[in-house]
Structure formats: structure tokens, C-alpha cells
Design a protein around this motif. Sequence first.
Motif, PDB file in Angstrom:
ATOM      1  N   UNK A 108       0.849  -1.193   0.000  1.00 22.27           N
ATOM      2  CA  UNK A 108       0.000   0.000   0.000  1.00 22.27           C
ATOM      3  C   UNK A 108       0.887   1.247   0.000  1.00 22.27           C
ATOM      4  N   UNK A 109       0.289   2.394  -0.285  1.00 17.05           N
ATOM      5  CA  UNK A 109       0.978   3.663  -0.078  1.00 17.05           C
ATOM      6  C   UNK A 109       1.861   4.098  -1.232  1.00 17.05           C
ATOM      7  N   UNK A 110       2.904   4.863  -0.869  1.00 19.02           N
ATOM      8  CA  UNK A 110       3.657   5.616  -1.881  1.00 19.02           C
ATOM      9  C   UNK A 110       4.476   4.725  -2.810  1.00 19.02           C
ATOM     10  N   UNK A 128      -1.633  -7.523  -3.964  1.00 19.87           N
ATOM     11  CA  UNK A 128      -2.364  -6.252  -3.984  1.00 19.87           C
ATOM     12  C   UNK A 128      -1.378  -5.095  -4.046  1.00 19.87           C
ATOM     13  N   UNK A 129      -1.615  -4.162  -4.985  1.00 16.48           N
ATOM     14  CA  UNK A 129      -0.798  -2.950  -5.082  1.00 16.48           C
ATOM     15  C   UNK A 129      -1.773  -1.784  -5.070  1.00 16.48           C
ATOM     16  N   UNK A 130      -1.720  -0.953  -4.023  1.00 16.91           N
ATOM     17  CA  UNK A 130      -2.761   0.073  -3.877  1.00 16.91           C
ATOM     18  C   UNK A 130      -2.193   1.370  -3.324  1.00 16.91           C
ATOM     19  N   UNK A 131      -2.292   2.448  -4.094  1.00 16.92           N
ATOM     20  CA  UNK A 131      -1.834   3.771  -3.650  1.00 16.92           C
ATOM     21  C   UNK A 131      -2.870   4.412  -2.727  1.00 16.92           C
ATOM     22  N   UNK A 132      -2.440   5.447  -1.987  1.00 24.21           N
ATOM     23  CA  UNK A 132      -3.314   5.995  -0.942  1.00 24.21           C
ATOM     24  C   UNK A 132      -4.579   6.641  -1.504  1.00 24.21           C
TER      25      UNK A 132
END
Length: 466
Positions: A108-110, A128-132
Motif C-alpha cells: 500500500x501507499x507511496x 495487492x498494489x494500492x496507492x493511498x
Amino acid sequence: MGKAFDIGLQQLTGSPPDPWAGGGLPVTSSQRGTFFLETFGCQMNDHDSEKVAGVLLSRGYRQVESPEAASLILYNTCSIREKAAQKVFSRLGEFREKQQDGKIIGVLGCVAQQEGEDIFKRAPWVNLVCGSASYRKLPEMLAQLEAGNHHVTGLDTDTDETFETEVTRRDNPWRAYLTIIEGCDKACSYCVVPFTRGPERNRASDSILREVRQLADLGYSEVQLLGQTVNSYADPTPRRMRFSELLLAAADVSGIRRVRFTTSHPSDFGRDIVEAIESQPKLCEHVHLPVQSGSTKVLRAMQRTYSREEYLEKIGTIRAAKRPIAITTDIIVGFPGETDADYGETLSLLDEVQYDGLFAFKYSPRPNTPSLSMKDSIPEEEKSHRLAVLQDKQREIQRARNASLVGESFEVLVSGKSRREYQWSGYTSSHRVVNFASQAPELLGAYVQVRVTDATPNSLLGEHVI
Ligand code: SAM
Ligand code: SF4
């Protein structure tokens, strides 16, 4: 305007769904529906993690203390400097051998936002790859993972929504973080944040104040308003509350004893904020005002939108306040083209401002930033030297500033109990750490008066005044 996403009352109050029902994954029964979440980076990331944990808990997951005990492992990442980003890949590398465990791994995140789907190539065992900016879609993404989908992404930044949750699992029982702005519209030439966190989105003032009231009802006495440029706050509602008005309104909430805010951008720092702090003792006497460099030439190259002189004018306003206000800052050394003379101006700024605290960093070239095209001309050893000299200088400034407080008394919010008997710790309104002695049986969460008896560069020592 920021739109809250609904988790749904049934998921909050009804019997929790079993996220692993029908998934057929080879996790042990004690691991089913458990998550481990590790956070890197700033307070915004810490708070995002609290909200992510809230979403997971409301879906029936249970938080555990180690990746071994978890079926879902999440890393909330930071990419502000290269070292921080590397740490995440070394964590992910630990799962290379264990990929058949059936665990779900998420970034997650930056770093997620910055590297995107390339993470799947580098570490195919990541699911899972997820930006804020996509966290509000987490429930949907979790549903896809629970349904057995192997690679799920959330990488939008073109959203005007903020991440608001019904449930936030806060780590600290007395101080609550509250994000009021997400993303950043500034364009500092070294910084990945506008790219990784997307454009600025302001939360509605009524929603912020509603949450402050809820927090007070839950027993929190200190709130900290967060934003990359928190003082650029622009209320999206017709009320059009100014940032200083929002601070005063938060302080007015019954049960709230302290209001903090971070991080302020010098260009948007107006006198009204100082006047608000002067008029309302519940507004903490501390401003974090990152300068980055003492040289106007370097500030221009950094696209920081103010000169040394303009910055010093803001400092003058803060130092002239009727209450003493502690000032802390961030500094980058070794920015491309920073000469000895430029660096000397940063050192002289420290003498002039007499900061109460400082975070200093060696310049680290980052992907997608304008300064990446400038030659990273200062050798690593020289950056390390500049950093060490700067930190030594600041240590001496803090030693003298803290020593001048010996004999004074301060109100301390007690947040720590030492293993040594009758030793406690906490924070003053100016955000100084105070270690003090008291015979009281229980003080955690209490506000007490402490007289300072001794000082070090990083903390005060004292005794409880009864
Ligand atoms: N929004 C805040 C501001 O404008 O000051 C801070 C953002 S950042 C999370 C915290 C600090 O990291 C910055 O103030 C800066 O000193 C440092 N930083 C950001 N990018 C950097 C880079 N490329 N190399 C070294 N330090 C960096
Ligand atoms: Fe980065 Fe500058 Fe925005 Fe701070 S103000 S987050 S340093 S771009």
C-alpha cells in the motif's frame, strides 16, 4: 467535495463475514481472517494505516503482531527517499521462499503508487498494489482478493475524494490523528508526494468537526490535524472556514484539551494562525515549518515559492507571539548545485532562527520529480559530512534552549510509563519530551504539572508538581 464511503452498518454490527470461506487457501485455521500491517514513513501513513485497519476490522479480520501469524500481510510504504523504498523490497524479498503459504501480500501507499504493476514483476508473490488515493476502494479490492483474484490494483490519483471511514483503529488512546487534506498541489522539485498521493483534496469542515466531537466523546483529549500542507486548507463547503477558524472550532469542542497541526507550508502561513494560537491556550504552542534550505538560490531550484527573507519574516511573526511558540523544521542537505556558500547559509539560518527541533535529510533523487534531471552533483561523503555538521550544530542549539527551561513548570500529557518505578514520560504543549518522577500510582492519559530539573538536547527531566 470529499465524499465519505460507507462500509455499511451491517458489517459494523452484524456477525463478521469469514473472508476465507470458500477460498480454499492453505492457511491454518488460526490464521484465517487475520492481518498484519507494517507502516513506514510519516504521520499521514500512520494514520492511513489506522483507517485501513478499521476497514479490515469492520470486515471481520483480526489484527495480529507478526506476518507469520497472519493470512493477509500489508506493508504501508514510503518512497520519500530511496532508502525508505528499498526497505519495502527487502521485506517483500523475505516472502520469495514462502510464496506457496497461501498468504495474501499487499503493498500500500507511496511505493505502490510509484512502482505500480511493476511490483508484480519484481515480486510476483505480491497480490495487492494500492496507492493511498485508492484506499476508499479497499473494500472492493478486498472482496476481489477474497474471491481468489491473484493480482489486484488500485492506482488512481485523479480522484476528488478523501478516505473517510466509519471505523478507524487508533494506536494512541489519548492523541488522535485526523487528516484534513490529502495529496499536495505544491510542486517542490525534489518531492514524490504530488505524484504518489495525487492532487490536494480538502475534507469538509463539518465532517472534520463531527469527527473531533466523536473523538472527544470516545475520550481523546488531543487531536492532531494532518496534511502535507495542512495550513493550505480550503474548506470545500459553503461555510468556507479558514484554517485558523477550523483550529479554533476544534479547540472549542468540549473534552478537547490540545489541538496540534502538521505540516505547515511557509508560503501559506499567515498571521491569523499565530493570532489563533495566542488567543486559545488549547492550540498547542508548536509550529513545524519546514524551510529545506537557508539559501534563496537553492530554494528557487527546489521550487519552494519563498525566499530566505520571506521565511524569516514568518519566523519573526511566530517569535513575536504573546505565547512562546516552539518552532521545528525540515532541512535537505546536498541538493543539486548546493555550494559551500549555500550550505553556509543554511547553517547561519539555524543560528538565526534557533529551532527547537529539526529533521535533516541528505538529498535523495526520486523518480518522476523535476530535480531528477538536475545532476546529483554532491558526492555522498560530502552530503554525509554536511548532514553531520548541521546536526551537531542543532544539538548544541537544542542543548542551550532546553537548558534555559530548567526551573520552569509545564503541563504534560502523560503517555508513557517507564519500567523503572515511579518514572513517567509525556509531552508538553510545545511537543518537548519530558521524563519525570512521580509517586502517583497511575498517570497515563492524565495532564500533570512538571517542574523541569535538568535538560538534554532531546528531552527535559523533571518532577511532578502536586
Ligand atoms: N509536506 C511537507 C513539507 O512541505 O515540508 C513534508 C513532506 S515530506 C513527507 C517530509 C520531508 O522529507 C520534507 O520536508 C523534506 O525535508 C524531506 N524530503 C522530501 N523529499 C526528499 C528527497 N527527495 N530527498 C531528501 N529529503 C526529502
Ligand atoms: Fe512535497 Fe513540497 Fe508538497 Fe511538501 S509541499 S509534500 S515537500 S511537494
